[in-house]
Structures are given as structure tokens and as C-alpha cells.
Motif scaffolding. Structure first.
Motif, mmCIF file in Angstrom:
data_model
loop_
_atom_site.group_PDB
_atom_site.id
_atom_site.type_symbol
_atom_site.label_atom_id
_atom_site.label_comp_id
_atom_site.label_asym_id
_atom_site.label_seq_id
_atom_site.Cartn_x
_atom_site.Cartn_y
_atom_site.Cartn_z
ATOM 1 N N PHE A 27 0.874 -1.208 0.075
ATOM 2 C CA PHE A 27 -0.084 -0.098 0.091
ATOM 3 C C PHE A 27 0.824 1.442 -0.061
ATOM 4 C CE2 PHE A 27 -3.065 2.611 2.259
ATOM 5 C CZ PHE A 27 -4.334 2.473 1.255
ATOM 6 N N CYS A 97 -7.659 3.143 -5.933
ATOM 7 C CA CYS A 97 -7.892 4.578 -5.600
ATOM 8 C C CYS A 97 -6.719 5.423 -6.334
ATOM 9 C CB CYS A 97 -8.015 4.814 -4.031
ATOM 10 S SG CYS A 97 -9.205 3.977 -3.281
ATOM 11 N N ILE A 99 -5.483 7.939 -4.532
ATOM 12 C CA ILE A 99 -4.803 8.296 -3.457
ATOM 13 C C ILE A 99 -4.858 6.992 -2.432
ATOM 14 C CG2 ILE A 99 -6.726 9.297 -2.277
ATOM 15 C CD1 ILE A 99 -5.248 11.449 -0.965
ATOM 16 N N HIS A 100 -3.931 6.982 -1.650
ATOM 17 C CA HIS A 100 -3.647 6.097 -0.614
ATOM 18 C C HIS A 100 -3.901 6.639 0.766
ATOM 19 C CE1 HIS A 100 -1.948 2.679 -3.349
ATOM 20 N NE2 HIS A 100 -3.190 2.730 -3.407
ATOM 21 N N CYS A 101 -5.143 6.616 1.452
ATOM 22 C CA CYS A 101 -5.000 7.186 2.787
ATOM 23 C C CYS A 101 -4.667 6.443 3.678
ATOM 24 C CB CYS A 101 -6.692 7.530 2.962
ATOM 25 S SG CYS A 101 -7.414 8.374 1.617
ATOM 26 N N TYR A 103 -5.205 5.491 6.759
ATOM 27 C CA TYR A 103 -6.080 5.118 7.708
ATOM 28 C C TYR A 103 -6.926 4.247 7.196
ATOM 29 C CZ TYR A 103 -8.415 8.878 5.525
ATOM 30 O OH TYR A 103 -9.029 9.587 4.750
ATOM 31 N N CYS A 104 -6.966 4.074 5.617
ATOM 32 C CA CYS A 104 -8.007 3.274 5.057
ATOM 33 C C CYS A 104 -8.308 2.029 5.651
ATOM 34 C CB CYS A 104 -7.409 3.052 3.597
ATOM 35 S SG CYS A 104 -8.731 2.247 2.609
ATOM 36 N N GLY A 141 -12.171 0.327 -2.995
ATOM 37 C CA GLY A 141 -11.405 1.531 -3.956
ATOM 38 C C GLY A 141 -12.299 2.663 -4.264
ATOM 39 N N ARG A 172 -13.801 9.557 -3.131
ATOM 40 C CA ARG A 172 -12.826 10.549 -2.627
ATOM 41 C C ARG A 172 -12.400 11.390 -3.698
ATOM 42 N NH1 ARG A 172 -10.538 12.831 1.646
ATOM 43 N NH2 ARG A 172 -8.330 12.637 2.144
ATOM 44 N N HIS A 202 -15.881 12.193 0.375
ATOM 45 C CA HIS A 202 -15.204 12.054 1.683
ATOM 46 C C HIS A 202 -14.101 13.159 1.782
ATOM 47 C CE1 HIS A 202 -11.974 9.009 3.352
ATOM 48 N NE2 HIS A 202 -12.000 10.087 4.154
HETATM 49 S S1 SF4 Z 1 -9.950 5.983 2.320
HETATM 50 FE FE1 SF4 Z 1 -11.276 5.604 0.393
HETATM 51 S S2 SF4 Z 1 -9.937 6.883 -1.019
HETATM 52 FE FE2 SF4 Z 1 -8.814 6.506 0.804
HETATM 53 S S3 SF4 Z 1 -7.654 4.764 0.263
HETATM 54 FE FE3 SF4 Z 1 -9.512 4.221 1.318
HETATM 55 S S4 SF4 Z 1 -11.047 3.572 -0.281
HETATM 56 FE FE4 SF4 Z 1 -9.432 4.848 -1.213
#
Ligand code: SF4
Length: 312
Positions: A27, A97, A99-101, A103-104, A141, A172, A202
Motif C-alpha cells: 500500500f 484509488c 490516493i492511498h489514505c 487510515y484506509c 477502491g 473521494r 469523503h
Molecule cells: S479511504 Fe477511500 S479514498 Fe482513501 S484509500 Fe481508502 S478507499 Fe481509497
């Protein structure tokens, strides 16, 4: 140094030696240019930067944190389909996605095994056979990271099922990469569709809201989408009443109503983002005193196996 880290450091005028960085192959660091432009250069404490930078704290192991904290893999009637809630199903439309958040809650989810277009056909068939389902939620995703014509094809297949009344898109993309978000074909479809259309974006902090996002959201709203927002409560990012109040006001300016404020899903690697329930409840008390009711999101937690999100 990875290409993505190099680009981030260069753009934000940071030295890699200042960062407590870890390489995460599964990730990895992923930040779209639009989001990068919203980060304040030179500020290691920027609330947007903290959401995307992989740091050593992710390697900590804590009790209660797991790879599938909300039980998605337990509620999977067919690949790509998650049927947890009465009357609605979640269809995993895209494995990726933009972006890679960090905390996902799905950062360990085996998307590649769960989603491809053959799996969608199975999912559409399963939805068509169950008339108790009236709402389809496209999730991932991020469904809006799909090519627009592929996304539209899926949406039109869903629209053909007569017992489906509402299409909801969880995304997002309009916040973090508005310049790549589907527009023309989606808007054209939305104008003429019989379906109720809901888009849940989001956004966690008002600094994420750029002019590009504002313009895009206005187009979605004018073409029939009801716009809602969900946020995740994140330590040292948005865990003050001032930040949460400012976020609600900024969203409302763009025609978006706050919907959920999520307590963090206990996913392995995200322990350092956790805000205690005591603090979360105190924050809710404070923001209720400062906002009209319609701008107060509902504080919720998702508990594996429960038939709905649990309000705190
Ligand atoms: S929180 Fe949402 S936008 Fe961010 S990585 Fe996870 S699924 Fe993707």
C-alpha cells in the motif's frame, strides 16, 4: 528513494531525512497532484500530508486492530458484492484509488480477487434476482477512478433493474483529484436518469476543498446529485471542534451536507490515528453548540457483523 517520495519532497520542499518514512510495497505512497497542491510546503504537520505519508508508526501492533476490521470478507455473497445492510448492497466497482489514505479500512482488502467486469455481471444478476434491494452503492477502491465509459456502462446496467430506485456513489475522487473525476458523460446521464442520485464524498479537512473541487461539485449538484460528506475522525488531523466546525461550514458553502463522522475502523497500521470515544463524544458536544443541527454529522462506528452503522 521512490519516485513518488522524490516528487512529494521536491514539491513540498521537504528533506527526506526529516521524515519518519517507511516503504510500504503493498500500500505505497500515492498522492495525486491536485491533493499535493493543497498541502502547505515545508510543513511536516500539515493535516493533509499526515493522511498520506507512510511513517514508522504504521508498524506498531496493537490489540483490537486487524486486517478486516469491518467484516467485509464475511458478508460477501458473490465476488464484488457486499450485502451487509437491509435494502441496499455495496458493489465494489474499482480495485484502486487515486490516493492511498494511510487510515484506509480496506488497505488490506484483496481487491484484485474481488473485482473485475466478469464479477460485476455476477453481481448485477444477484441484484436483479433480489427485489428487496432498492439501492446500489458503488464503492471501492474508488468507483470514480474508473474510466468514465466503463463506469457509465455499469451504472446503466444497474438502472435497467426496475426495483433499484437509488444509485449512490461513494468517492473521494472529487475531493482529492477533481481534475480527473468523471464529468460530461456522467452529468449527461444524470440529467435524464429515473434514479435518485446520491454522491457521498469523503473530505476530512477544509483545506482539501479546492476551487477545482468547488466547480465540480456544483456541476454534480445542478445535474441532480444529492451531495453528502463523510469524514473520518483522525488524531492530530481534524480532532478539534474548530476544525470540524470549519469543515461543516466549508462543505455547506459547496452544497454538501455533513453525513457521517466515522470513528476510525481498527485496521492494522492505523493505530496512531485513533481518537478515544471519550474525546470524540466531547467534540460532538462542542460542535453541537456551534452548528445548526443540519450541519452536525452523525458520529458512528462500523462494527463487524452489525446490520447498521452504530451511532455513538
Ligand atoms: S479511504 Fe477511500 S479514498 Fe482513501 S484509500 Fe481508502 S478507499 Fe481509497
Amino acid at each position: 528513494m521512490s519516485k513518488a517520495l522524490n516528487h512529494l519532497c521536491k514539491t513540498l520542499k521537504l528533506s527526506v531525512n526529516e521524515i519518519d518514512y517507511i516503504e510500504d510495497k503493498q500500500f505505497p505512497l500515492k498522492v495525486p497532484q491536485d491533493f499535493l497542491e493543497q498541502i502547505t510546503a515545508g510543513d511536516l504537520n500539515d493535516p493533509l500530508l499526515k493522511q498520506v505519508l507512510p511513517i514508522k508508526a504504521e508498524q506498531a501492533v496493537s490489540d483490537g486492530f486487524s486486517k478486516d476490521p469491518v467484516g467485509d470478507l464475511l458478508k460477501n455473497p458473490s465476488p464484488a458484492l457486499i450485502h451487509k445492510y437491509h435494502g441496499r448492497v455495496l458493489l465494489i466497482a474499482s480495485p484502486k484509488c487515486d490516493i492511498h489514505c494511510r487510515y484506509c479500512f480496506r488497505r488490506h482488502f484483496p481487491y484484485q480477487e474481488q473485482t473485475n467486469q466478469r464479477h460485476w455481471q455476477q453481481a448485477i444478476k444477484a441484484i436483479a434476482q433480489d427485489s428487496s434491494i432498492h439501492e446500489v452503492i458503488l464503492s471501492g477502491g474508488d468507483p470514480m477512478s474508473l474510466n468514465e465509459s466503463i463506469l457509465l456502462g455499469l451504472i446503466k446496467d444497474i438502472e435497467k433493474i426496475q426495483h433499484i430506485k437509488t444509485l449512490r456513489i461513494h468517492s473521494r475522487t472529487p475531493i482529492v483529484v477533481p481534475s480527473k473525476a468523471p464529468q460530461d458523460a456522467l452529468l449527461d446521464w444524470a440529467k435524464h436518469s429515473r434514479l435518485n442520485k446520491v454522491m457521498v464524498v469523503h473530505c476530512n479537512h477544509k483545506n482539501e476543498l479546492s476551487d477545482k473541487t468547488a466547480n465540480l461539485l456544483e456541476k454534480y449538484r445542478k445535474n441532480g446529485f444529492q451531495l453528502l460528506n463523510q469524514s473520518v475522525l483522525l488524531k492530530d488531523i481534524n480532532d478539534t471542534s474548530e476544525i470540524l466546525v470549519a469543515l461543516s461550514h466549508a462543505l455547506f458553502e459547496l452544497g454538501v451536507l455533513p453525513y457521517y463522522l466515522h470513528q476510525l475502523d481498527k485496521v492494522q497500521g492505523a493505530q496512531h490515528f485513533e481518537v478515544t470515544d471519550t474525546k470524540a463524544l466531547e467534540l460532538m458536544k462542542q460542535i453541537r453548540q456551534q452548528l445548526p443541527g443540519y450541519l452536525v454529522p452523525t458520529l458512528v462506528r462500523e462494527i463487524a457483523g452489525q446490520p447498521n452503522k452504530t451511532p455513538l
